[in-house]
Enzyme design. Structure first.
Site, mmCIF file in Angstrom:
data_model
loop_
_atom_site.group_PDB
_atom_site.id
_atom_site.type_symbol
_atom_site.label_atom_id
_atom_site.label_comp_id
_atom_site.label_asym_id
_atom_site.label_seq_id
_atom_site.Cartn_x
_atom_site.Cartn_y
_atom_site.Cartn_z
ATOM 1 C CB CYS A 2 -29.430 31.517 -57.956
ATOM 2 S SG CYS A 2 -28.331 32.766 -58.672
ATOM 3 C CD GLU A 103 -34.726 34.607 -55.868
ATOM 4 O OE1 GLU A 103 -35.664 34.514 -56.709
ATOM 5 O OE2 GLU A 103 -33.768 33.827 -55.843
#
Length: 248
Positions: A2, A103
């Site tokens: 992340c 993402e």
């Protein structure tokens, strides 16, 4: 991994969700990046506390942060084994308020960004670790990292990992330092299927300086808007006057 996330709920909504006594005022952030200050919720003297720290954990034993690799994530599978995270996992677990994360999907070398958000639009809590680093001249810096795990079914088609999301009824369990690290790892699991939605967004999110609601617009909608704008410009373009041209 992340590497970017968002926190766009109002300060009042975040305060209600995490139940800390402080009432901080902060702006919506659509593109939170490593090394920036981020809010965390931790336990201090038996109660929840809201505080800002730097995203990128620095263990207390590091001599010079400039010579240490930035630790923005901690892999859940090894969080109790890695020296950088072991102590924090025992004593300094925290919650990281968020409204979703970004993402990138790798397709033949081309990385396409997606935003992943709760379907119901509510805030969420990433599982985090925090540390306090003290420099040789007495300077102090508090830092944090986001714990990651295998991707849930909602995210697996984009990437194989995601942040650990702690459910509200497990906040106290995660924050309690009396809960040993091994037991706390029971929460390091993928999010339940159906909790999240994901869609492709513009590559504008790649640039840290971009931080606005436009980043959440679906990529297809942005492409169609750009196409319509181009078509409108062409429609307004004056036609060539053939009679005038014939005079020269």
């Amino acid at each position: 991994m992340c590497g970017r996330y968002l926190i766009i709920s109002s300060p009042e909504a975040i305060q209600r969700f995490f139940q800390y006594p402080e009432r901080p005022n902060f702006p919506a952030r659509y593109n939170v990046a490593p090394t920036q200050p981020i809010p965390i919720v931790r336990l201090a003297e038996g109660r929840r506390q809201f505080v800002l720290v730097r995203w990128g954990l620095i263990p207390a034993w590091v001599k010079d942060p400039r010579d240490f690799s930035l630790l923005i994530n901690a892999r859940g599978q090894s969080v109790n084994d890695k020296p950088a995270f072991r102590y924090a996992m025992k004593r300094r677990r925290c919650l990281i308020p968020a409204d979703g994360f970004y993402e990138w999907k790798d397709e033949s070398g081309r990385k396409r960004p997606y935003v992943v958000r709760p379907r119901d639009g509510s805030p969420i809590a990433f599982a985090g670790l925090w540390e306090s680093w003290m420099g040789p001249n007495g300077e102090e810096m508090e830092t944090a990292a986001i714990i990651t795990t295998e991707a849930s079914r909602d995210v697996a088609h984009i990437h194989d990992r995601m942040p650990v999301i702690v459910p509200p009824d497990a906040f106290d369990f995660w924050l309690d330092p009396h809960v040993d690290a091994e037991t706390a790892t029971a929460l390091i699991v993928p999010a339940p299927a159906g909790l999240l939605e994901a869609y492709e967004v513009s590559t504008a999110v790649n640039r840290v300086a971009n931080d606005s609601p436009v980043l959440l617009d679906p990529a297809l909608a942005q492409a169609e808007a750009a196409h319509e704008g181009t078509a409108a410009k062409l429609a307004k373009k004056p036609k060539k006057d053939d009679r005038q041209a014939s005079l020269f």
